[in-house]
Design an enzyme around this catalytic site. Structure first.
Site, PDB file in Angstrom:
ATOM      1  N   GLY A  52      -5.279   7.676   5.164  1.00 38.41           N
ATOM      2  CA  GLY A  52      -4.147   8.695   6.148  1.00 38.41           C
ATOM      3  C   GLY A  52      -3.367   9.346   5.690  1.00 38.41           C
ATOM      4  O   GLY A  52      -2.449  10.115   5.867  1.00 38.41           O
ATOM      5  N   ASP A  95       1.467  -1.201  12.061  1.00 36.16           N
ATOM      6  CA  ASP A  95       0.400  -1.578  11.510  1.00 36.16           C
ATOM      7  C   ASP A  95      -0.117  -3.157  11.504  1.00 36.16           C
ATOM      8  O   ASP A  95      -0.938  -3.476  11.173  1.00 36.16           O
ATOM      9  CB  ASP A  95       0.451  -1.548   9.714  1.00 36.16           C
ATOM     10  N   GLN A 114       4.546   9.400   7.835  1.00 36.92           N
ATOM     11  CA  GLN A 114       3.356   9.904   6.758  1.00 36.92           C
ATOM     12  C   GLN A 114       3.834  11.700   6.500  1.00 36.92           C
ATOM     13  O   GLN A 114       4.175  12.207   5.866  1.00 36.92           O
ATOM     14  CB  GLN A 114       2.279  10.229   7.413  1.00 36.92           C
ATOM     15  N   LYS A 125       1.256  -0.874  -0.203  1.00 39.37           N
ATOM     16  CA  LYS A 125       0.140  -0.244   0.068  1.00 39.37           C
ATOM     17  C   LYS A 125       0.705   1.659  -0.117  1.00 39.37           C
ATOM     18  O   LYS A 125      -0.034   2.160  -0.704  1.00 39.37           O
ATOM     19  CB  LYS A 125      -1.116  -0.244   1.164  1.00 39.37           C
TER      20      LYS A 125
END
Ligand code: S3P
Length: 425
Positions: A91, A312, A166, A19
């Site tokens: 996100g 995660d 991020q 991802k």
């Protein structure tokens, strides 16, 4: 979704593309010059929302079965969107787009679903404002929807208060459009796909330990990207293959970037029978096949710098810990509270329904493993990782279980339940 228990999972599978890498390949492809070809792209809702955002920014992106072509227009080729950029549940899309859009010559509005509207954006907005960004939104400009008025940026030196890929990636993308060097210092190493892919596309970026230096205005060139399988998706099958009797699963073509392999280290420490084979490097990313075999697992302590390397995977690690003998303690993981759901709360609540001895702490959880799993009616909270983790708990239960909101898996793993069934044949 009704899940029947099983006493075996056997076979060879591949899982969808990573991802994090899929998002980044589209983003960098869009601002590179020329046609970027992406193989193995994750056709999950999150990454498809990234593509839709770039359509609205004037970039042609063609999607076929599992190939994506991005017709990049160079660093200054994005155009003013006429519509809100909708990031759905993602996100990564929201935070990275904040960085990418802050230094454009136009204004834009970012918004997402009800979960995105609760997730903290100030961690990105505050340093971006120091760079000169003009961003405003609800709740003292910390939450979506957010309006960005593109402005002139300057590079900064910034010590990240949390190990977040991020945040780091958003600042690096902003740094491409900023006057002078952007220098970031992480508190612990988070996933480094952005740094690796920026290098691959030709950016002037240099990493030394926890320091990253990035220079502006690179000439990014289109690339051919092959996305490896997502270790975060493989994790459900790794744990299932270890927990269930009479099981052996080989998962081919998994990304093994060391900033992502915390789960391998933890499962090994828990006594997993796990073998890596066919190790290779593709597009600057480590890749391997993983074989897991039924194992007796034991508890462990998970804390400190390993946390960002498996953040995660904590929901599925909690399921493994529930099946393991002894106690597992997970600490330093307060970040779980601001994921797609509050994953400390949701994991503890759901595993308690299965009769597991598990307790919430301020920054993690304590699991006393070894008790049998009971069948239950689980909730996903519209969180893909909770839906998949509970489905593995359900496979080990004493009767059929139900998962409400199971279609949350479409966020990152549309074929998930089909694959789980195939391994039971
Ligand atoms: C991601 C970074 C991590 C991770 C998320 C994907 C990325 O988030 O949890 O699923 O692609 O950069 P944080 O940066 O908030 O830790």
């Amino acid at each position: 979704m009704i899940i029947q228990p099983t006493n075996h999972l056997k076979g060879e599978i591949t899982v969808p593309g990573d991802k994090s890498i899929s998002h980044r390949a589209v983003m960098l492809g869009a601002i590179a010059q020329g046609k970027t070809e992406i193989d193995g792209f994750l056709m999950g809702e999150d990454c498809l929302n990234t593509i839709k955002c770039f359509h609205k920014l004037g970039i042609q992106i063609d999607v076929s079965k599992d190939k994506v072509l991005v017709f990049g227009k160079g660093l200054h080729g994005l155009s003013c969107p006429v519509d809100i950029l909708y990031t759905g549940n993602s996100g990564t899309t929201t935070r990275l787009m904040l960085g990418l859009l802050a230094g454009q010559h136009f204004s834009s509005i970012l918004d997402g679903d009800s979960s995105i509207r609760k997730r903290p954006m100030d961690r990105v907005i505050n340093p971006l404002k120091t760079m000169g960004a003009d961003i405003s939104g609800t709740q003292a400009s910390t939450l979506c929807p957010l309006t960005l008025n593109g402005s002139a940026l300057k590079g900064i030196t910034y010590h990240l208060p949390i190990a977040s890929a991020q945040v780091k990636s958003a600042l690096l993308l902003a740094g491409l459009y900023a006057e002078g060097e952007t220098h970031l210092i992480e508190p612990a190493k988070s996933r480094d796909h952005s740094e690796r892919m920026l290098t691959h596309f030709g950016a002037d970026i240099y990493t030394s330990g926890l320091d990253i230096h990035c220079m502006p205005y690179p000439k990014l060139e289109a690339q051919k990207i092959t996305v490896p399988g997502d270790i975060s998706s493989a994790a459900y099958f790794m744990v299932a293959g270890l927990m269930l009797p009479h099981s052996e699963i080989t998962i081919r073509n998994i990304g093994m970037n060391p900033t992502r392999t915390g789960i391998v280290d933890v499962l090994n420490a828990m006594g997993a029978k796990m073998a890596l084979s066919n190790q290779r490097l593709i597009n600057n990313e480590e890749v391997a096949d993983i074989t897991v075999t039924t194992s007796s697992l034991h508890g462990t302590i998970i804390e400190g710098d390993i946390i960002p390397r498996l953040i995660d995977e904590i929901p599925i690690i909690a399921v493994a810990a529930a099946a393991a003998c002894g106690t597992t303690v997970i600490k330093d993981a307060a970040e779980l509270k601001v994921k797609e759901s509050n994953r400390i709360q949701t994991v503890v609540t759901e595993l308690k329904k299965a009769g597991i001895d598990i307790e919430e702490t301020s920054d993690g959880m304590i699991i006393n493993g070894g008790n049998a799993f009971k069948s239950a009616c689980f909730e996903s909270y519209n969180d893909h990782r909770i839906a998949m983790s509970m489905s593995i708990a359900a496979l080990c239960a004493n009767g059929p279980s139900k998962i409400n909101g199971a279609d949350a898996v479409n966020i990152s793993f549309p074929r998930y339940f089909k694959l789980l069934q195939d391994l039971q044949k």
